[in-house]
Design a protein around this motif. Structure first.
Motif, PDB file in Angstrom:
ATOM      1  N   LEU A  44       0.837  -1.287   0.010  1.00  0.00           N
ATOM      2  CA  LEU A  44      -0.080   0.012   0.088  1.00  0.00           C
ATOM      3  C   LEU A  44       0.632   1.008   0.105  1.00  0.00           C
ATOM      4  CD1 LEU A  44      -2.650   1.543   0.342  1.00  0.00           C
ATOM      5  CD2 LEU A  44      -2.515   1.054   2.686  1.00  0.00           C
ATOM      6  N   ALA A  45       2.015   1.407   0.978  1.00  0.00           N
ATOM      7  CA  ALA A  45       2.702   2.430   1.016  1.00  0.00           C
ATOM      8  C   ALA A  45       3.494   2.591  -0.364  1.00  0.00           C
ATOM      9  CB  ALA A  45       3.700   2.208   1.879  1.00  0.00           C
ATOM     10  N   SER A  46       3.921   1.516  -1.014  1.00  0.00           N
ATOM     11  CA  SER A  46       4.566   1.607  -2.316  1.00  0.00           C
ATOM     12  C   SER A  46       3.570   2.145  -3.571  1.00  0.00           C
ATOM     13  CB  SER A  46       5.207   0.355  -2.789  1.00  0.00           C
ATOM     14  OG  SER A  46       6.210  -0.095  -2.005  1.00  0.00           O
ATOM     15  N   PHE A  47       2.387   1.699  -3.369  1.00  0.00           N
ATOM     16  CA  PHE A  47       1.469   2.246  -4.493  1.00  0.00           C
ATOM     17  C   PHE A  47       1.088   3.657  -4.128  1.00  0.00           C
ATOM     18  CE2 PHE A  47      -3.019   2.867  -5.657  1.00  0.00           C
ATOM     19  CZ  PHE A  47      -2.954   2.401  -6.645  1.00  0.00           C
ATOM     20  N   LEU A  48       0.997   4.224  -2.692  1.00  0.00           N
ATOM     21  CA  LEU A  48       0.778   5.574  -2.684  1.00  0.00           C
ATOM     22  C   LEU A  48       1.753   6.506  -2.925  1.00  0.00           C
ATOM     23  CD1 LEU A  48      -1.615   5.079   0.434  1.00  0.00           C
ATOM     24  CD2 LEU A  48      -2.312   5.638  -1.787  1.00  0.00           C
ATOM     25  N   VAL A  49       2.915   6.232  -2.835  1.00  0.00           N
ATOM     26  CA  VAL A  49       3.914   7.003  -3.076  1.00  0.00           C
ATOM     27  C   VAL A  49       4.588   6.658  -4.472  1.00  0.00           C
ATOM     28  CG1 VAL A  49       4.731   7.275  -0.575  1.00  0.00           C
ATOM     29  CG2 VAL A  49       6.017   5.646  -2.183  1.00  0.00           C
ATOM     30  N   ASN A  50       3.950   5.898  -5.344  1.00  0.00           N
ATOM     31  CA  ASN A  50       4.588   5.692  -6.684  1.00  0.00           C
ATOM     32  C   ASN A  50       3.892   7.097  -7.636  1.00  0.00           C
ATOM     33  OD1 ASN A  50       4.958   5.196  -9.284  1.00  0.00           O
ATOM     34  ND2 ASN A  50       4.633   2.816  -9.020  1.00  0.00           N
ATOM     35  N   PRO A  51       4.752   7.870  -8.052  1.00  0.00           N
ATOM     36  CA  PRO A  51       4.439   9.003  -8.924  1.00  0.00           C
ATOM     37  C   PRO A  51       3.844   8.521 -10.542  1.00  0.00           C
ATOM     38  CG  PRO A  51       6.725   8.956  -8.961  1.00  0.00           C
ATOM     39  CD  PRO A  51       6.292   7.772  -7.897  1.00  0.00           C
ATOM     40  N   GLN A  52       4.208   7.276 -11.132  1.00  0.00           N
ATOM     41  CA  GLN A  52       3.461   6.767 -11.845  1.00  0.00           C
ATOM     42  C   GLN A  52       1.988   6.541 -11.908  1.00  0.00           C
ATOM     43  OE1 GLN A  52       6.336   3.857 -13.214  1.00  0.00           O
ATOM     44  NE2 GLN A  52       7.539   5.490 -14.039  1.00  0.00           N
ATOM     45  N   ILE A  53       1.520   6.173 -10.857  1.00  0.00           N
ATOM     46  CA  ILE A  53       0.129   6.078 -10.543  1.00  0.00           C
ATOM     47  C   ILE A  53      -0.651   7.220 -10.281  1.00  0.00           C
ATOM     48  CG2 ILE A  53      -1.574   4.733  -9.032  1.00  0.00           C
ATOM     49  CD1 ILE A  53       0.695   2.714  -8.240  1.00  0.00           C
ATOM     50  N   GLN A  54      -1.596   7.224 -11.314  1.00  0.00           N
ATOM     51  CA  GLN A  54      -2.649   8.467 -11.095  1.00  0.00           C
ATOM     52  C   GLN A  54      -3.263   8.694  -9.881  1.00  0.00           C
ATOM     53  OE1 GLN A  54      -2.900  10.597 -13.652  1.00  0.00           O
ATOM     54  NE2 GLN A  54      -1.199   9.352 -14.423  1.00  0.00           N
ATOM     55  N   PRO A  55      -3.613   9.794  -9.534  1.00  0.00           N
ATOM     56  CA  PRO A  55      -4.327  10.277  -8.240  1.00  0.00           C
ATOM     57  C   PRO A  55      -5.388   9.485  -8.171  1.00  0.00           C
ATOM     58  CG  PRO A  55      -3.337  12.315  -9.325  1.00  0.00           C
ATOM     59  CD  PRO A  55      -2.851  11.186 -10.340  1.00  0.00           C
ATOM     60  N   ASN A  56      -6.166   9.601  -9.233  1.00  0.00           N
ATOM     61  CA  ASN A  56      -7.555   9.141  -9.047  1.00  0.00           C
ATOM     62  C   ASN A  56      -7.375   7.532  -8.586  1.00  0.00           C
ATOM     63  OD1 ASN A  56      -9.039  11.176  -9.771  1.00  0.00           O
ATOM     64  ND2 ASN A  56      -9.061  10.844 -12.134  1.00  0.00           N
ATOM     65  N   ALA A  57      -6.351   6.681  -8.998  1.00  0.00           N
ATOM     66  CA  ALA A  57      -6.479   5.388  -8.542  1.00  0.00           C
ATOM     67  C   ALA A  57      -6.250   5.228  -7.195  1.00  0.00           C
ATOM     68  CB  ALA A  57      -5.387   4.682  -9.562  1.00  0.00           C
ATOM     69  N   LYS A  58      -5.058   6.247  -6.747  1.00  0.00           N
ATOM     70  CA  LYS A  58      -4.998   6.439  -5.268  1.00  0.00           C
ATOM     71  C   LYS A  58      -6.046   6.872  -4.687  1.00  0.00           C
ATOM     72  CE  LYS A  58      -0.019   7.548  -6.376  1.00  0.00           C
ATOM     73  NZ  LYS A  58       0.779   8.661  -6.109  1.00  0.00           N
ATOM     74  N   LYS A  59      -6.745   7.516  -4.916  1.00  0.00           N
ATOM     75  CA  LYS A  59      -8.056   7.972  -4.203  1.00  0.00           C
ATOM     76  C   LYS A  59      -9.092   7.094  -4.009  1.00  0.00           C
ATOM     77  CE  LYS A  59      -9.365  12.208  -5.063  1.00  0.00           C
ATOM     78  NZ  LYS A  59      -9.829  13.717  -5.897  1.00  0.00           N
ATOM     79  N   ASP A  60      -9.262   6.338  -5.146  1.00  0.00           N
ATOM     80  CA  ASP A  60     -10.477   4.926  -5.274  1.00  0.00           C
ATOM     81  C   ASP A  60      -9.927   4.102  -4.052  1.00  0.00           C
ATOM     82  OD1 ASP A  60     -12.008   6.219  -7.283  1.00  0.00           O
ATOM     83  OD2 ASP A  60     -11.137   4.905  -8.867  1.00  0.00           O
ATOM     84  N   LEU A  61      -8.547   3.952  -3.899  1.00  0.00           N
ATOM     85  CA  LEU A  61      -8.262   2.864  -3.105  1.00  0.00           C
ATOM     86  C   LEU A  61      -8.465   3.268  -1.681  1.00  0.00           C
ATOM     87  CD1 LEU A  61      -6.764   0.072  -2.420  1.00  0.00           C
ATOM     88  CD2 LEU A  61      -4.650   1.245  -2.669  1.00  0.00           C
ATOM     89  N   CYS A  62      -7.975   4.565  -1.340  1.00  0.00           N
ATOM     90  CA  CYS A  62      -8.042   5.200  -0.261  1.00  0.00           C
ATOM     91  C   CYS A  62      -9.657   5.268   0.173  1.00  0.00           C
ATOM     92  CB  CYS A  62      -7.386   6.585  -0.135  1.00  0.00           C
ATOM     93  SG  CYS A  62      -5.590   6.499  -0.160  1.00  0.00           S
ATOM     94  N   ALA A  63     -10.493   5.535  -0.674  1.00  0.00           N
ATOM     95  CA  ALA A  63     -11.915   5.267  -0.427  1.00  0.00           C
ATOM     96  C   ALA A  63     -12.325   4.370   0.177  1.00  0.00           C
ATOM     97  CB  ALA A  63     -12.754   6.241  -1.541  1.00  0.00           C
ATOM     98  N   LYS A  64     -11.887   3.370  -0.384  1.00  0.00           N
ATOM     99  CA  LYS A  64     -12.182   1.751   0.074  1.00  0.00           C
ATOM    100  C   LYS A  64     -11.808   1.312   1.253  1.00  0.00           C
ATOM    101  CE  LYS A  64     -12.651   0.035  -5.013  1.00  0.00           C
ATOM    102  NZ  LYS A  64     -11.927  -0.752  -6.003  1.00  0.00           N
TER     103      LYS A  64
END
Length: 179
Positions: A44-64
């Motif tokens: 999860l930490a790697s996913f959230l700090v990865n600059p190549q992943i779009q903010p919308n994908a991070k927000k969707d995961l955090c919402a869940k």
């Protein structure tokens, strides 16, 4: 240095919201929950700090993961961090928030070193004396170190109060050697 300044600004912002809402402790708990969950799951930490992943994908995961667990303001703050690509600062923001919270609530932390564990009565008496001398509410973290033989060593911020038997013996030895 820039990251520390940014973390401080974000921490002050969410702290001011918490003060306005009268929920300093609740928001602090929510922030710690998010930070500890991220710490506990390295993927999860790697996913959230990865600059190549779009903010919308991070927000969707955090919402869940967090939407139902967090207060609305803390959840929105988390979404803001992701939008601004500042999620990497979360751990430092939580530390800064805790510092602000402690200062506002007149709380200080003391690191107490003893040779053997204190019973409840001894610990309560120690806390009472520390609160009396500092004029603040004291939260104690106790460490056991048998090498001090007896007594207590208290560290509050940059102040050190060494009442250990070892230090007293060293002082006595210096006096004897000087005479």
């Amino acid at each position: 240095m820039l990251n520390m300044q940014l973390a401080n600004k974000y921490a002050k912002a969410i702290f001011e919201v918490a003060q306005d809402d009268g929920k300093i402790d609740e928001y602090g708990t929510d922030l710690k929950t998010v930070a500890s969950e991220i710490d506990a799951h390295k993927e999860l930490a790697s996913f959230l700090v990865n600059p190549q992943i779009q903010p919308n994908a991070k927000k969707d995961l955090c919402a869940k993961l967090f939407k139902e667990e967090l207060s609305v303001s803390v959840y929105n703050f988390l979404m803001l961090l992701i939008d601004k690509r500042r999620e990497v600062l979360l751990q430092e923001i939580v530390r800064e928030y805790q510092t602000l919270s402690n200062a506002a609530q007149n709380i200080i932390h003391a690191e107490v070193t003893v040779a053997s564990a204190l019973n409840e009565k001894q610990q309560a008496k120690l806390i009472e004396k520390l609160e009396e001398s500092t004029g603040k509410k004291v939260v104690v973290r106790t460490k056991i170190d048998q090498s001090i033989i007896g007594g207590v060593v208290v560290k509050i911020g940059d102040r050190l109060i060494d009442g250990s038997i070892v230090r007293q013996m060293q002082s006595l030895q210096k006096q004897l050697m000087a005479n």
